[in-house]
Write a protein that holds these residues in place. Structure first.
Motif, PDB file in Angstrom:
ATOM      1  N   SER A 127      45.254  40.682 118.019  1.00 29.95           N
ATOM      2  CA  SER A 127      46.785  40.787 117.793  1.00 29.95           C
ATOM      3  C   SER A 127      47.160  42.049 119.099  1.00 29.95           C
ATOM      4  CB  SER A 127      47.127  41.476 116.690  1.00 29.95           C
ATOM      5  OG  SER A 127      46.638  42.707 116.319  1.00 29.95           O
ATOM      6  N   GLN A 158      46.814  35.684 118.007  1.00 31.07           N
ATOM      7  CA  GLN A 158      47.719  35.804 116.656  1.00 31.07           C
ATOM      8  C   GLN A 158      49.177  35.728 117.279  1.00 31.07           C
ATOM      9  OE1 GLN A 158      46.042  35.618 113.577  1.00 31.07           O
ATOM     10  NE2 GLN A 158      44.589  34.922 115.259  1.00 31.07           N
ATOM     11  N   GLN A 159      50.106  35.383 116.580  1.00 28.55           N
ATOM     12  CA  GLN A 159      51.340  35.062 116.780  1.00 28.55           C
ATOM     13  C   GLN A 159      52.003  36.513 116.550  1.00 28.55           C
ATOM     14  OE1 GLN A 159      53.441  32.296 114.078  1.00 28.55           O
ATOM     15  NE2 GLN A 159      52.861  30.658 115.391  1.00 28.55           N
ATOM     16  N   ASN A 160      53.132  36.913 117.471  1.00 34.98           N
ATOM     17  CA  ASN A 160      53.417  38.136 117.640  1.00 34.98           C
ATOM     18  C   ASN A 160      52.748  39.203 117.971  1.00 34.98           C
ATOM     19  OD1 ASN A 160      56.111  36.911 116.496  1.00 34.98           O
ATOM     20  ND2 ASN A 160      55.102  37.200 114.535  1.00 34.98           N
ATOM     21  N   GLY A 184      49.520  33.304 128.532  1.00 39.67           N
ATOM     22  CA  GLY A 184      49.557  34.201 127.107  1.00 39.67           C
ATOM     23  C   GLY A 184      50.210  35.571 127.254  1.00 39.67           C
ATOM     24  N   ASN A 186      52.536  38.652 127.270  1.00 38.95           N
ATOM     25  CA  ASN A 186      53.937  38.645 127.112  1.00 38.95           C
ATOM     26  C   ASN A 186      54.684  39.955 127.440  1.00 38.95           C
ATOM     27  OD1 ASN A 186      53.025  40.410 124.802  1.00 38.95           O
ATOM     28  ND2 ASN A 186      53.352  38.601 123.329  1.00 38.95           N
TER      29      ASN A 186
END
Length: 478
Positions: A127, A158-160, A184, A186
């Motif tokens: 994460s 993982q998302q978020n 990927g 962010n």
């Protein structure tokens, strides 16, 4: 810096907050050196009695746990040296060195997963990912793709999640930022330090406002969700007026987060700093004025203090997490992710695995040789005692939230707070008399006037520091 810290849970009047945060008498009284507590115990307590065998045992203990992980990749290469820098870096323009290095990062990832006894097809969920340096964007596009492919061979995003990279705005193009988004990432962190030409000349880092603005614009274009800008105060040739102009320029860039670090001049430890003329450094009065003006500017612009040098906009994830009591801290700074194991890869990288800290060897030759021998490149580390774990939790709460509910803390760790910390009673009384802490019922609070000095409060609970015969080489607490 060292502690630019804010109201944690309530919005307060800007004028009163600025006034109470800066208490010159307190700052003068506690003008001391101390750990920064990116970990507890601090890294200077790691030792070589902790070996590869200990690391492998720690990896086995976590291999079956269902949890997400945090990853850190240390990419040490820089094309030129900045005189203030205290990072672990390798100065080179030879991309052949980075091409070899990322292949060994892949070897290390495979070796760690093997030590965890994972099935070949099994991937660990992550994460949080951070590429630090050095200058991570020293890598070519093909090297970045290769490294990210190696990561995704072993780990599943993982998302978020928080997927971040450190950027040198002088050395990236729009194509670089586009690629990082495709890979990927962010979040980005940009080094600025200071926009003043005289200061930049003195620290051997020339960087224009236009270069920095372009990178931020590209990051918005390609969907990055958070931007952080790093500044350093106390550098050679800085004045209160010149740094005020830098801060104003950064505010106009509108990043979600701003970090304002205090320069620690330790030339006996960091050789590049020997090229800085000590007489060019701002005096103590000017440095305090720089800090005061910076706090004033950022708070007027709507930023709030998060802690340990960090400011954020009220709607930023860090500010929201702090307000909701979900803020965490690890070796990469503040995070909204829950406390998790951090696997760290590359020379000098520090990880946290189960109840252990581990650091890798310092040189490329050692790193390559050990991996070629199918060994993990462990230099040193430590396994935490139960007492260390209790104190780590307490210090982490102080750094993130500036308060401890003694009753809840006692229940969580099955202790009696007053009895457990009886050896700290005298120092806590001294800090209370000085105005650094207050007791409100069972809650120990760091008031606004003490938050710049929260490191000093944390030091009261540092058993290793109290019992050690040496203080170590630390920066000023402010």
């Amino acid at each position: 810096m060292d502690q630019l810290i804010t109201a944690s849970h309530q919005v307060v009047g800007l004028a009163s907050a600025r006034t109470s945060l800066l208490e010159p008498a307190l700052l003068k009284k506690f003008d001391i050196n101390g750990p920064r507590y990116t970990s507890y115990p601090s890294a200077d307590r790691f030792h070589k009695d902790f070996t590869e065998v200990d690391y492998r045992l720690a990896l086995k203990r976590i291999s079956l746990n269902e949890q997400t992980f945090s990853l850190y990749m240390h990419l040490p290469f820089c094309p030129n040296i900045c005189y203030y820098c205290a990072c672990n870096k390798i100065i080179t323009k030879d991309h052949g060195r980075s091409a070899k290095y990322i292949k060994y990062l892949a070897k290390e990832m495979a070796a760690v997963c093997e030590a965890m006894e994972l099935a070949p097809e099994q991937k660990l969920p992550i994460s949080q990912l951070h590429w630090g340096g050095g200058t991570p964007t020293f890598l070519s596009h093909s090297e970045m793709r290769e490294l990210m492919t190696s990561i995704k061979n072993h780990f599943e995003f993982q998302q978020n999640g928080e997927y971040s990279i450190e950027i040198d705005p002088r050395r990236v193009t729009e194509a670089d930022i586009k690629l990082l988004a495709e890979l990927g990432f962010n979040r980005i962190s940009l080094g600025v330090q200071d926009f003043n030409p005289e200061v930049q000349q003195a620290i051997h880092r020339l960087q224009t406002l236009e270069e920095t603005q372009s990178v931020l614009n590209w990051s918005r274009k390609y969907g990055f969700t958070s931007r952080s800008v790093d500044l350093i105060y106390g550098l050679p040739k800085q004045t209160p007026a010149s740094f005020e102009a830098t801060v104003q320029a950064v505010i106009a860039l509108n990043p979600e987060r701003i970090s304002v670090y205090s320069y620690a001049h330790l030339p006996h430890i960091f050789k590049p700093q020997r090229r800085i003329v000590a007489g060019d450094l701002p005096n103590a009065v000017d440095k305090l004025q720089i800090l005061s003006s910076t706090i004033d500017q950022l708070m007027q612009a709507g930023y709030i203090f998060i802690g340990m040098d960090h400011f954020a906009k009220p709607n930023d994830e860090l500010a929201i997490a702090q307000k909701e009591g979900r803020l965490h801290r690890n070796f990469q700074g503040y995070s909204t992710q829950a406390e998790c194991n951090m696997l760290a890869f590359g020379v000098t990288a520090i990880g946290k695995v189960d109840d252990c800290y581990v650091q890798s060897v310092r040189t490329l030759d050692e790193y390559y040789a050990l991996l070629d021998q199918h060994r993990l490149p462990t230099l040193r580390g430590m396994r935490l005692s139960e007492d260390d774990i209790v104190r780590r939790d307490l210090i982490g709460q102080l750094m993130c939230h500036f308060k401890i509910d003694a009753s809840q803390f006692s229940q969580k760790h099955a202790i009696d707070f007053d009895t457990y910390f009886v050896n700290e009673e005298s120092d806590l009384n001294y800090l209370e008399d000085s105005g650094l802490i207050e007791w409100h019922g069972d809650s120990l609070m760091v008031p606004m006037s003490g938050r710049l000095l929260v490191r000093r409060v944390a030091m009261a609970f540092d058993r290793h520091l109290r019992e050690s015969l040496t203080m170590g080489s630390y920066s000023k607490v402010v």
